[in-house]
Design an enzyme around this catalytic site. Sequence first.
Site, short mmCIF file in Angstrom:
data_model
loop_
_atom_site.label_atom_id
_atom_site.label_comp_id
_atom_site.label_asym_id
_atom_site.label_seq_id
_atom_site.Cartn_x
_atom_site.Cartn_y
_atom_site.Cartn_z
N CYS A 381 0.89 -1.10 0.13
CA CYS A 381 0.37 0.04 -0.30
C CYS A 381 1.09 1.51 0.21
O CYS A 381 1.18 1.90 -1.07
CB CYS A 381 -0.39 0.22 1.47
SG CYS A 381 -2.42 1.07 0.75
N HIS A 506 -3.25 -4.53 0.51
CA HIS A 506 -2.51 -4.81 1.87
C HIS A 506 -3.23 -6.86 1.71
O HIS A 506 -4.00 -7.63 2.03
CB HIS A 506 -3.61 -4.54 3.09
CG HIS A 506 -3.60 -3.55 3.06
ND1 HIS A 506 -2.22 -3.59 4.02
CD2 HIS A 506 -4.34 -2.63 2.72
CE1 HIS A 506 -2.68 -1.34 4.02
NE2 HIS A 506 -4.18 -1.13 3.15
N GLU A 508 -1.57 -9.27 3.82
CA GLU A 508 -1.05 -9.88 4.73
C GLU A 508 -2.62 -10.45 5.40
O GLU A 508 -3.04 -10.76 5.92
CB GLU A 508 -0.58 -8.87 5.62
CG GLU A 508 -1.44 -7.52 6.24
CD GLU A 508 -1.36 -6.04 5.22
OE1 GLU A 508 -0.99 -6.44 3.55
OE2 GLU A 508 -1.48 -5.25 5.14
N1 GLN Z 1 -2.49 6.97 2.52
C1 GLN Z 1 -2.47 6.46 1.56
C2 GLN Z 1 -3.32 6.21 1.23
O1 GLN Z 1 -4.84 6.45 1.61
C3 GLN Z 1 -1.69 4.68 1.39
C4 GLN Z 1 -2.27 3.82 3.09
C5 GLN Z 1 -2.51 2.02 2.84
O2 GLN Z 1 -0.80 2.55 3.12
N2 GLN Z 1 -3.43 1.69 4.26
O3 GLN Z 1 -3.67 6.08 -0.08
#
Ligand code: GLN
Length: 530
Positions: A381, A506, A508
């Site tokens: 992410c 994600h 995970e």
């Molecule tokens: N802050 C970033 C976004 O909103 C990444 C979010 C995250 O890593 N879950 O896109």
Amino acid sequence: MAKHIFITGGVVSGLGKGITGSSLGVLLKNSGLKIFMQKFDPYLNIDPGTINPIEHGEVYVTDDGGETDLDLGHYERFIDVNLSKISSTSAGKIYYEALEKERNGKFGGKTVQVIPHITNEIKQRIYKAELESKADVVITEIGGTVGDIESQPFLEALRQVRMEQGKDNVMFIHVALLPYLKVSAEFKTKPIQHSVKELLSLGIQPDVIVARSETEFEKRLKDKISLLCSIPEENVISCPDSDSIYKVPLVLESGNLHKITARQLKLDLQETNLNDWKKLVNNIENSKEILEVHIVGKYVELSDAYLSVMESLKFAGYEINKKIKINWINARKLNKNNVKEQLANAKGILVPGGFGEEGVEGKILAAQYARENNIAYLGICLGMQVACIEFARNVLNLEDANTTELDPNTKNPIIDILHGKNRENIGGTLRLGRYITSIKENTLASELYKGKEAIERHRHRYEFNNDFRKQFEENGIIFSGLYLEKDLVEIIEYSKNDFFIAAQYHPEFTSRPNKPNPLFMGFINHINKK
Ligand code: GLN
């Protein structure tokens, strides 16, 4: 009609109610039953989405985009069932919905009270979980400890459910601490007695006590707890501390918790098949050799903030009988002067997700270090976003490259809000939950996902800006995964390095014991070969 199991906690928090409930779920599922789990949290936030991860641990995301308590991650990893938004309810959500009804005149002019209006909302959620999941057994964990002011409406609602449905359909399991006093060299049952008394004062007689202690205790104590808490002796189950949470299903199996449950709730159990689980525990026991991973995160003070990432790394490690050691690097403290020294021995660098400004420059440096030194890199992410920013700054020479999350006025918005949402209103604009990523052939991603698409969960607001795609591609970045419907970048990899891959989603959240997510498995396999 489903059977209900309610798990309460006694004496102190942190005893592993979630692990106990999940472990019972494992035993019942592997005896042929369909299981659903849910958690009631007594805090007043509407959901954990806005709680600082350093305070409350990670936000776990379900397939349908629910931002939930990290315990749901344990539930899913143990019972291997994809849960949903209805699995996570806070007191805040209950009150919010009740007050909305009050404003809309749904209570017909009545005085709105905790009993019956709030308790009815809670009961509705219990019955909704039963209806929507169509499970044979719904296991519900009540957060906090019996005696907390906040949990009282929940316990009152559960008491009513038991009264309405009867003992054959509703069972209470109380997980409580059995402390050991070193000075007098004995276990003390008094705290358990008091917490059961507290439950009784709310009209709830527990059916089973899972006594959590540091070590095994003698039968004499079971007899004592049984006598003083009015519970049959075999329903007092010993659950001593374990060096791995994944051993708990086997501990509870030897305590016959599933059989006691089946007897009370009149459930037909097939023979319990725990072969997969035993294989996992075997792998854990054989994982002695250490494999190191560096995680560059900004919430490193509380490892629970990265719980699913850690479990995913462990699962991948167990597959090759390696124990994962994590070197936590605080992204907020990483700078040009210390990056070399901090990451000097790194064989694999993982940059996980995050929100807000702090630590982002540190993460950018970590991505640069991995790329320039050909160190295995897994970005998740924000970890993908920083890899792109770094590449734009240092390879494409776009000096002010940034994400508009940090610099809304940058001339080179490599990462930007692209899906037409109003930037002012940041609440509720996240891309959440399950999306399908199509994977390009002959890439690292397709090798890891074995040619299949990646069905993964998201929680982010910003995306890779497609205006820059061509420049990136011309300089060695492969956009190996896309969400085709909206043409969004999901996976990037750097072709000039041996293992450099990052995902907007994600991974995970879909790792399971014996089934590590392909990105984690690839990362760990690569480090292992080095
Ligand atoms: N802050 C970033 C976004 O909103 C990444 C979010 C995250 O890593 N879950 O896109």
